[in-house]
Every structure is written in structure tokens, then in C-alpha cells.
Design an enzyme around this catalytic site. Structure first.
Site, PDB file in Angstrom:
ATOM      1  N   GLY A 250     -25.996   1.882   3.221  1.00  0.00           N
ATOM      2  CA  GLY A 250     -25.140   2.490   2.201  1.00  0.00           C
ATOM      3  C   GLY A 250     -25.444   1.905   0.839  1.00  0.00           C
ATOM      4  N   VAL A 251     -26.074   2.713  -0.031  1.00  0.00           N
ATOM      5  CA  VAL A 251     -26.442   2.198  -1.357  1.00  0.00           C
ATOM      6  C   VAL A 251     -25.731   3.002  -2.447  1.00  0.00           C
ATOM      7  CG1 VAL A 251     -28.560   0.973  -0.786  1.00  0.00           C
ATOM      8  CG2 VAL A 251     -28.649   3.451  -1.143  1.00  0.00           C
ATOM      9  N   GLY A 252     -24.413   3.142  -2.288  1.00  0.00           N
ATOM     10  CA  GLY A 252     -23.577   3.824  -3.276  1.00  0.00           C
ATOM     11  C   GLY A 252     -23.214   2.875  -4.399  1.00  0.00           C
TER      12      GLY A 252
ATOM     13  N   VAL B  71     -21.374   0.137  -4.666  1.00  0.00           N
ATOM     14  CA  VAL B  71     -21.517  -1.310  -4.449  1.00  0.00           C
ATOM     15  C   VAL B  71     -22.899  -1.629  -3.864  1.00  0.00           C
ATOM     16  CG1 VAL B  71     -20.573  -3.355  -3.321  1.00  0.00           C
ATOM     17  CG2 VAL B  71     -19.027  -1.542  -4.054  1.00  0.00           C
TER      18      VAL B  71
ATOM     19  N   LYS C 141       0.858  -1.188   0.000  1.00  0.00           N
ATOM     20  CA  LYS C 141       0.000   0.000   0.000  1.00  0.00           C
ATOM     21  C   LYS C 141       0.890   1.231   0.000  1.00  0.00           C
ATOM     22  CE  LYS C 141      -4.476   1.069   0.508  1.00  0.00           C
ATOM     23  NZ  LYS C 141      -5.649   0.392  -0.017  1.00  0.00           N
TER      24      LYS C 141
HETATM   25  P1  NAD Z   1     -19.614   4.701  -2.151  1.00  0.00           P
HETATM   26  O1  NAD Z   1     -19.021   5.932  -1.575  1.00  0.00           O
HETATM   27  O2  NAD Z   1     -20.030   4.717  -3.581  1.00  0.00           O
HETATM   28  O3  NAD Z   1     -20.912   4.271  -1.303  1.00  0.00           O
HETATM   29  C1  NAD Z   1     -20.977   4.366   0.075  1.00  0.00           C
HETATM   30  C2  NAD Z   1     -22.344   4.920   0.400  1.00  0.00           C
HETATM   31  O4  NAD Z   1     -22.517   4.889   1.814  1.00  0.00           O
HETATM   32  C3  NAD Z   1     -22.532   6.361  -0.046  1.00  0.00           C
HETATM   33  O5  NAD Z   1     -23.700   6.470  -0.840  1.00  0.00           O
HETATM   34  C4  NAD Z   1     -22.639   7.141   1.263  1.00  0.00           C
HETATM   35  O6  NAD Z   1     -23.509   8.241   1.161  1.00  0.00           O
HETATM   36  C5  NAD Z   1     -23.171   6.079   2.197  1.00  0.00           C
HETATM   37  N1  NAD Z   1     -22.894   6.286   3.621  1.00  0.00           N
HETATM   38  C6  NAD Z   1     -21.782   6.803   4.214  1.00  0.00           C
HETATM   39  N2  NAD Z   1     -21.915   6.791   5.546  1.00  0.00           N
HETATM   40  C7  NAD Z   1     -23.144   6.281   5.808  1.00  0.00           C
HETATM   41  C8  NAD Z   1     -23.847   6.017   7.001  1.00  0.00           C
HETATM   42  N3  NAD Z   1     -23.336   6.282   8.210  1.00  0.00           N
HETATM   43  N4  NAD Z   1     -25.077   5.472   6.895  1.00  0.00           N
HETATM   44  C9  NAD Z   1     -25.620   5.204   5.689  1.00  0.00           C
HETATM   45  N5  NAD Z   1     -24.979   5.435   4.532  1.00  0.00           N
HETATM   46  C10 NAD Z   1     -23.764   5.966   4.585  1.00  0.00           C
HETATM   47  O7  NAD Z   1     -18.575   3.541  -1.853  1.00  0.00           O
HETATM   48  P2  NAD Z   1     -18.561   2.085  -2.512  1.00  0.00           P
HETATM   49  O8  NAD Z   1     -17.553   2.065  -3.595  1.00  0.00           O
HETATM   50  O9  NAD Z   1     -19.948   1.636  -2.773  1.00  0.00           O
HETATM   51  O10 NAD Z   1     -17.936   1.246  -1.308  1.00  0.00           O
HETATM   52  C11 NAD Z   1     -18.730   0.898  -0.186  1.00  0.00           C
HETATM   53  C12 NAD Z   1     -17.854   0.168   0.833  1.00  0.00           C
HETATM   54  O11 NAD Z   1     -17.298  -0.997   0.245  1.00  0.00           O
HETATM   55  C13 NAD Z   1     -16.668   0.997   1.338  1.00  0.00           C
HETATM   56  O12 NAD Z   1     -16.432   0.673   2.681  1.00  0.00           O
HETATM   57  C14 NAD Z   1     -15.508   0.502   0.479  1.00  0.00           C
HETATM   58  O13 NAD Z   1     -14.263   0.635   1.138  1.00  0.00           O
HETATM   59  C15 NAD Z   1     -15.874  -0.964   0.327  1.00  0.00           C
HETATM   60  N6  NAD Z   1     -15.309  -1.586  -0.872  1.00  0.00           N
HETATM   61  C16 NAD Z   1     -15.623  -1.111  -2.094  1.00  0.00           C
HETATM   62  C17 NAD Z   1     -15.101  -1.720  -3.229  1.00  0.00           C
HETATM   63  C18 NAD Z   1     -15.447  -1.228  -4.616  1.00  0.00           C
HETATM   64  O14 NAD Z   1     -15.185  -1.958  -5.580  1.00  0.00           O
HETATM   65  N7  NAD Z   1     -16.034  -0.050  -4.756  1.00  0.00           N
HETATM   66  C19 NAD Z   1     -14.246  -2.810  -3.101  1.00  0.00           C
HETATM   67  C20 NAD Z   1     -13.949  -3.314  -1.816  1.00  0.00           C
HETATM   68  C21 NAD Z   1     -14.493  -2.676  -0.717  1.00  0.00           C
END
Ligand code: NAD
Length: 358
Positions: free
Chosen positions: A179-181, A183, A80
Site C-alpha cells: 500500500g503506497v497511498g 502514508v 469515537k
Molecule cells: P490511503 O488510502 O491513502 O492508502 C492506502 C493504499 O493502500 C491505497 O493506495 C490503496 O490502493 C492501497 N491498498 C488497499 N488495499 C490494498 C491491498 N490489498 N494491497 C495493496 N494495496 C492496497 O490510506 P493512508 O492514509 O495512506 O493510510 C494507510 C493505512 O494507515 C490505513 O490503514 C490507515 O488507517 C492507517 N493510518 C493512516 C494515518 C494517516 O495519517 N493517514 C494515520 C494512522 C493510521
């Protein structure tokens, strides 16, 4: 405490600090292990208060990448990079070109990619000075957004956990998604298509409304998600969702989601186990993202185009690994997160022994 006594050091092969006077780059690249292959892990840019804080984060994150890559059965070790600085105000092309030179100085022992505070556009500048960069756009080997692959891995793993814990398929199962971002949103769509009944939340009301409309989910306020009547809790927001305050409120029999570091600490892991909840270890379940990146590294090394079938094969293998964790946890009556760490360490040790014997 010196570096070598730090609890986070844990036999790192290399910890490298780089400084570039002209661009102002200050970065640490930690290489935990190259036993399984070149170390791979993203680059984070963060305004760390001290060099020690940056180094500590790099150590923890690189070890975590070793474990994640081993559990995803990739021919990659763990590393990292962290750049000390404010991603909103201190990014320049020269800074990332200097970062690329730092990566290049390691001669391929470390492959970088994006992480918090670093975008594909930033990495374009690093690519000018090193070839050991994944996560760029617009070339045949490019892997693109990893989120769909992460969501697919989480979906398949969650389905497996439901079969194991509840003895049924997803149709009619109630799932609470936090969290519905990128992923969580895609996961919600897959779950809805499989007949699950969803309760979802997000701190972003627009995202929440859009996903609720697409999936027919019930939307609740962020604080209410822990009290949802659901058999499954899927943390897909930030780390630490499962802690001493939230765990007693959960009614779920399964915890399976995408977020990194879902358990606040190891005591929480034991408390989850004591409550009889089946916990899918986060870094196993969300391995789809790094599998996608590994697909790009592989394509770049072979001089070929990105191969989605290779990625899908690795996702299938990831679910087999999850099954191995669940089997052993059941047989040995121990928490899944402890078993996952043990299996990861054993895979890394085996690779190191094979390398020494060769
Ligand atoms: P993202 O930022 O697109 O989605 C996260 C969502 O969570 C956002 O919509 C945000 O508004 C919401 N959020 C933040 N705090 C919150 C809370 N307290 N309550 C409710 N909602 C909340 O991120 P992502 O890419 O979807 O990743 C989500 C998680 O998965 C992260 O922890 C990330 O480290 C992990 N992850 C992602 C990937 C990837 O491929 N994107 C891979 C491995 C791990």
C-alpha cells in the site's frame, strides 16, 4: 447481551446515542476515557446494518483511541463517533450541523475529527454548531493532512526496529511496502532516501507506478508482496494483513507499518512472536496522525497557531515509548502487542488515580 455485559464495553465512561428527526442524524458517540484529558477520536460514517453494530464499532474504536492517545503521551482520552448512513448518498449540511450539536452536548468531553466517510468539508458544517472539531482547513491552528507526520513516525520507528532486530542501519536493508497511498508512498520515499531497497505493491496501478518511478522500487502484484525477499514488511494498506495465511509466507524479521489492526487476531500476535519476528505495535507506530490532530486541538485551546516543533517533540517521545515497549518485550519474552496494551492501560489508570487524588 446488554451494553454493560458486552466485551467491548470495558469501562466506558459514556455511550451516547443521538437522533435528529429533521436531518435524519442517527449517531453514537462513545467516550471510553477522559482520565488523561478530553476524549479525542474521529467521526466515521458507515451504513451499519443495525444500531447494535454501530454501537459495537464505536466502543471498539473509542477504546483503541484511549490506548493510542496514551501511547502517544497526549493529554487526551479516547472517544469515537459513528454516524449511521451511506457517506455516498446521505450526507447533508444539516446532518453534520446536527452532529455538531450532538458533540456540543457533551460539553467538551469529546473532540471530533475526520475518519472513514467524513471529510474536512463535512466537518465545516459541524463547526457551525460546536467548537470541539479538529481537522478543518484554512485557519492558523489547522494541522492539515496528517499523513506526512504519520509517515515520519513510521519511518523513525521502523528504523529503530531494524537497528534492534538486525543491528544495522537502513542502508541496503530490503523493505516490502504493502500500500503506497498517502502514508505508504511517503514512507517509501523516506526509506529510499535512507538507502533501503524497496519492493512495493498497491491495488491502484497508477499509484503503484508513480511511487515506483519516484523511489526506484520494484513493483509487484498485490498478492506477491508477502513472498518478497525482504528483511522488513511494512503494511500500509488496510487492516488484517498479517493472518494465518500470510504469516507463514513472510521472510521478514521486522513488521513495521502504518495500517491499523495489522494482526488479524491475538493468536496471530502470538504466532508472530513465536516466529521471532519483531512486530512494532501498529497503534504506537502510526501515532503521528493523532499527534498532528492533538497539535491542532492544543493550538485551538491556547488560541495560538499550529506549532510543528511541538508535534516533532511528541514524535520523538513516541519513539521513546516504542523503545520502552521493545525493551520490556525483550526482557519479559512476551509479544510486543501485549506489552503495548499493558503500558497503555497503566498510563490511563495512573491518570485516573491522579485525577481522583486531586
Ligand atoms: P490511503 O488510502 O491513502 O492508502 C492506502 C493504499 O493502500 C491505497 O493506495 C490503496 O490502493 C492501497 N491498498 C488497499 N488495499 C490494498 C491491498 N490489498 N494491497 C495493496 N494495496 C492496497 O490510506 P493512508 O492514509 O495512506 O493510510 C494507510 C493505512 O494507515 C490505513 O490503514 C490507515 O488507517 C492507517 N493510518 C493512516 C494515518 C494517516 O495519517 N493517514 C494515520 C494512522 C493510521
Amino acid at each position: 447481551m446488554t451494553l454493560f455485559d458486552s466485551p467491548d464495553f470495558e469501562a466506558h465512561e459514556g455511550v451516547h446515542a443521538f437522533y435528529d428527526e429533521r436531518s435524519g442524524l442517527k449517531c453514537v458517540i462513545a467516550v471510553h476515557s477522559t482520565a488523561r484529558g478530553p476524549a479525542a477520536g474521529g467521526c466515521r460514517m458507515w451504513p451499519y446494518p443495525s444500531a447494535e453494530a454501530a454501537e459495537g464499532d464505536a466502543l471498539r474504536l473509542s477504546r483503541a483511541m484511549s490506548y493510542k492517545n496514551a501511547m502517544a503521551d497526549l493529554d487526551l482520552g479516547g472517544g469515537k463517533a459513528v454516524i449511521i448512513g451511506d457517506a455516498r448518498t446521505q450526507k447533508t449540511p444539516a446532518l453534520f450541523a446536527a452532529f455538531g450539536r450532538a458533540v456540543d452536548a457533551l460539553g467538551g468531553r469529546y473532540w471530533t475529527a475526520e475518519d472513514v466517510g467524513v471529510s474536512p468539508a463535512d466537518l465545516t458544517h459541524a463547526r457551525e454548531t460546536t467548537r470541539f472539531v479538529a481537522g478543518l482547513e484554512g485557519h492558523p491552528a489547522a494541522s492539515g493532512d496528517p499523513s506526512p507526520v504519520t509517515a515520519e513516525g513510521v519511518f523513525r520507528g521502523l528504523r529503530l526496529c531494524v537497528r534492534r532486530a538486525l543491528g544495522r542501519d537502513l542502508d541496503g536493508v530490503r523493505v516490502a511496502v504493502q500500500g503506497v497511498g498517502h502514508v505508504g508512498g511517503r514512507l517509501a520515499e523516506k526509506l529510499a532516501a535512507a538507502g533501503a531497497r524497496l519492493t512495493i505493491t498497491d491495488v491502484n496501478p497508477e499509484v503503484l507506478r508513480a511511487v515506483a518511478e519516484r523511489t526506484g522500487a520494484t513493483a509487484v502484484a498485490p498478492g506477491a508482496i508477502f513472498d518478497a525477499e525482504a528483511e522488513v514488511f511494512a503494511p500500509c494498506a488496510l487492516g488484517g494483513a498479517i493472518n494465518a495465511e500470510t504469516l507463514p509466507r513472510l521472510r521478514a524479521r521486522v513488521i513495521a507499518g502504518a495500517a491499523n489492526n495489522q494482526l488479524a487476531d491475538s493468536a496471530t500476535g502470538r504466532a508472530v512472536f513465536a516466529r521471532g519476528i519483531l512486530y512494532a505495535p501498529d497503534y504506537v507506530l502510526n501515532g503521528g496522525g493523532i499527534i498532528n490532530v492533538a497539535g491542532e486541538i492544543r493550538a485551538l485551546e491556547l488560541g495560538e497557531a499550529f506549532d510543528p516543533d511541538w508535534v516533532d517533540g511528541k514524535l520523538e517521545r513516541l519513539i521513546q515509548t516504542l523503545e520502552e515497549v521493545l525493551d520490556r518485550a525483550q526482557a519479559e519474552r512476551r509479544p510486543t502487542n501485549e506489552l503495548a496494551n499493558e503500558i497503555a492501560r497503566a498510563r490511563i489508570t495512573l491518570a485516573a488515580e491522579k485525577r481522583q487524588a486531586a
